[in-house]
Design a protein around this motif. Structure first.
Motif, PDB file in Angstrom:
ATOM      1  N   GLN A 173     -34.498  -8.897  16.506  1.00 34.91           N
ATOM      2  CA  GLN A 173     -34.052  -9.326  15.183  1.00 34.91           C
ATOM      3  C   GLN A 173     -32.659  -8.818  14.843  1.00 34.91           C
ATOM      4  O   GLN A 173     -32.159  -9.074  13.747  1.00 34.91           O
ATOM      5  N   GLY A 174     -32.041  -8.109  15.770  1.00 30.85           N
ATOM      6  CA  GLY A 174     -30.701  -7.588  15.530  1.00 30.85           C
ATOM      7  C   GLY A 174     -30.658  -6.244  14.849  1.00 30.85           C
ATOM      8  O   GLY A 174     -29.576  -5.765  14.485  1.00 30.85           O
ATOM      9  N   ASN A 175     -31.826  -5.604  14.672  1.00 24.99           N
ATOM     10  CA  ASN A 175     -31.848  -4.258  14.107  1.00 24.99           C
ATOM     11  C   ASN A 175     -31.420  -3.251  15.174  1.00 24.99           C
ATOM     12  O   ASN A 175     -31.765  -3.385  16.351  1.00 24.99           O
ATOM     13  N   VAL A 176     -30.687  -2.246  14.752  1.00 26.36           N
ATOM     14  CA  VAL A 176     -30.124  -1.257  15.657  1.00 26.36           C
ATOM     15  C   VAL A 176     -30.850   0.072  15.466  1.00 26.36           C
ATOM     16  O   VAL A 176     -31.072   0.513  14.334  1.00 26.36           O
ATOM     17  N   GLN A 187     -32.509   6.511  13.710  1.00 22.18           N
ATOM     18  CA  GLN A 187     -32.192   5.702  12.543  1.00 22.18           C
ATOM     19  C   GLN A 187     -32.325   4.224  12.872  1.00 22.18           C
ATOM     20  O   GLN A 187     -32.057   3.795  13.989  1.00 22.18           O
ATOM     21  N   LYS A 188     -32.730   3.444  11.883  1.00 22.43           N
ATOM     22  CA  LYS A 188     -32.786   1.993  11.993  1.00 22.43           C
ATOM     23  C   LYS A 188     -31.741   1.412  11.048  1.00 22.43           C
ATOM     24  O   LYS A 188     -31.692   1.761   9.862  1.00 22.43           O
ATOM     25  N   GLU A 220     -42.315  -6.727  21.362  1.00 21.34           N
ATOM     26  CA  GLU A 220     -43.006  -6.806  20.071  1.00 21.34           C
ATOM     27  C   GLU A 220     -42.283  -6.041  18.976  1.00 21.34           C
ATOM     28  O   GLU A 220     -42.724  -6.026  17.831  1.00 21.34           O
ATOM     29  N   GLY A 221     -41.185  -5.382  19.325  1.00 24.01           N
ATOM     30  CA  GLY A 221     -40.423  -4.624  18.341  1.00 24.01           C
ATOM     31  C   GLY A 221     -40.859  -3.181  18.197  1.00 24.01           C
ATOM     32  O   GLY A 221     -40.334  -2.467  17.333  1.00 24.01           O
ATOM     33  N   ASP A 239     -44.070   1.806  15.473  1.00 22.70           N
ATOM     34  CA  ASP A 239     -43.894   0.391  15.189  1.00 22.70           C
ATOM     35  C   ASP A 239     -42.497   0.173  14.636  1.00 22.70           C
ATOM     36  O   ASP A 239     -41.724   1.124  14.471  1.00 22.70           O
ATOM     37  N   ASN A 240     -42.131  -1.075  14.343  1.00 23.45           N
ATOM     38  CA  ASN A 240     -40.764  -1.379  13.950  1.00 23.45           C
ATOM     39  C   ASN A 240     -40.403  -0.820  12.579  1.00 23.45           C
ATOM     40  O   ASN A 240     -39.233  -0.714  12.243  1.00 23.45           O
TER      41      ASN A 240
END
Length: 342
Positions: A173-176, A187-188, A220-221, A239-240
Motif C-alpha cells: 500500500q506504499g506504507n514505509v 515507525q510506520k 499480507e502486510g 500486523d500492519n
C-alpha cells in the motif's frame, strides 16, 4: 565470543555513523575482508549442513564496478528486477540489472539533497520509488528509479523523529516501515514521510526490543522485525497496525553440531519473503541463509562460509525475483551474488 557475536553488525553500524560523521570518503578503501576474523567467525569444523535442502546455484557476483563496494549494507529490487545497493562507506546508491550489469549510481558524501552520510537501508515501492535510510544523518530520502531526488524527512533522533534509522521496508500500500536503532522501535509512515504510528521500546516483553535490526513485510502486510535478545536472534511478527502477533527465538538453520544439537543463528541480517510466503533471513555470523515459514517453523537453509564464488562471509541483505533467483549482499566481502533456485 558468543556474547559479542550477536551484536557485531549493530556495533559495526554505529562505527560507520561515528566514522562518517565528518564528511568525506576514504581515498583508498580498506578491503572489507580484512576485518572478518572478528566480525564473522568460521563455523566450527564439527558442524555440517543439512543436505535435505539443496543449495541454489551460484550465477554471478558484482563488486561495485570501477569503485569497489565499501561495506555495502542494504539491497532492494524493483519491478524490472533491477537491484539497488546501499554502498555505506562510499555514500552512494548503485543500480545494476539482473545480469549484474552496472546501470547508474548516485550520491556523494554530504548533507544536501541526493547526498548521503552512511546510507544503510534501501527499499523500493510498487511504483519503483526508492527510499534510503541514512544512519549517519538520521534521515530518509526518496528518489525515482533513476536517482532523481523527490523528498526527504527525518531529524535529530527525538521521539517524533529518527535515531540511527538503519533499515527500511515498504508494503503493498506504499506504507514505509523504518527501524530506529537508537530508540529501539519501528515507525510506520506514509510514502510522503508523514508518520502514522510507532511501536516498540526497550525491553524483553512482547513487542519490545534490545538491539533492533532489520524489517520486512509479507504479502499480507504483516511486519517482521529481528532483534538480538539475550545473545540470540528473535524475530517478532506484527500486523500492519502494529499489534504484536508472535515471535520465535533460538532459530535453527539446518546445521548440526556433531549431529546432536542445532546451531543457533549467530547474527541478525536482512529478511525477504519469497512468492510462496517463506521467510529468508541472512545469518551474518555464520555466512548462510535460513528459511522459515511465517510462523517460525524451520524449512531449510544453505550457505558456506568463504570467499569463493557462491560462498558468503557476512551476508546482510537478501532479495529475490519471481523467476526463482535470489540476490545476497555481503558487506564483508563487498559484493552482491546471484543464485538460481531453478
Amino acid at each position: 565470543m558468543k556474547s559479542l557475536r550477536g551484536y557485531t553488525f549493530f556495533a559495526f553500524l554505529l562505527v560507520l555513523v561515528m566514522g562518517c560523521g565528518t564528511l568525506g570518503t576514504s581515498s583508498t578503501p580498506v578491503p572489507a575482508i580484512e576485518s572478518t576474523s572478528t566480525v564473522a567467525p568460521s563455523l566450527p569444523p564439527t558442524e555440517t549442513p543439512d543436505t535435505a535442502s539443496p543449495s541454489p546455484q551460484f550465477v554471478w557476483s558484482f563488486n561495485g564496478g570501477e569503485t569497489p563496494f565499501f561495506y555495502p549494507s542494504g539491497i532492494a529490487i524493483d519491478s524490472q528486477n533491477n537491484l539497488y545497493i546501499a554502498d555505506t562507506r562510499n555514500h552512494r546508491i548503485v543500480k545494476i540489472d539482473s545480469d549484474g550489469q552496472f546501470i547508474t549510481q548516485w550520491g556523494s558524501a554530504g548533507e544536501g539533497q541526493g547526498q548521503f552520510i552512511s546510507p544503510t537501508g534501501v527499499a523500493v515501492d510498487t511504483q519503483d520509488k526508492v527510499y534510503v535510510t541514512e544512519a549517519g544523518y538520521n534521515r530518509v530520502q526518496k528518489f525515482d528509479s533513476e536517482g532523481k531526488f523527490l523528498t526527504q524527512w527525518g531529524g535529530s533522533g527525538g521521539r517524533d523523529q529518527s535515531g540511527y534509522p538503519t533499515n527500511i521496508a515498504v508494503d503493498g500500500q506504499g506504507n514505509v516501515f523504518i527501524t530506529d536503532a537508537k530508540n529501539l522501535r519501528f515507525q510506520k509512515l506514509y510514502g510522503t514521510g508523514k508518520k502514522l504510528a510507532e511501536w516498540g521500546g526497550q525491553g524483553n516483553e512482547d513487542g519490545q526490543f534490545t538491539a533492533i535490526g532489520f524489517v520486512a513485510v509479507d504479502a499480507e502486510g504483516n511486519v517482521f522485525v529481528n532483534d538480538l535478545e539475550s545473545n540470540k536472534v528473535t524475530i517478532s511478527k506484527f500486523d500492519n497496525a502494529g499489534n504484536f502477533l508472535t515471535k520465535w527465538s533460538s532459530l535453527t538453520c539446518g546445521f548440526t553440531r556433531q549431529a546432536v544439537s542445532p546451531a543457533e543463528i549467530g547474527g541478525a541480517g536482512g529478511m525477504w519473503f519469497d512468492p510462496q510466503g517463506s521467510l529468508y533471513t541472512a545469518d551474518l555470523s555464520w555466512g548462510r541463509i535460513c528459511i522459515f515459514d511465517a510462523s517460525g517453523s524451520f524449512k531449510g537453509g544453505w550457505g558456506e562460509k568463504g570467499l569463493q564464488p557462491g560462498q558468503l562471509l557476512a551476508p546482510t541483505g537478501i532479495v529475490g525475483d519471481n523467476a526463482g533467483n535470489i540476490y545476497v549482499l555481503d558487506y564483508s566481502s563487498g559484493q552482491v551474488q546471484k543464485f538460481s533456485t531453478k
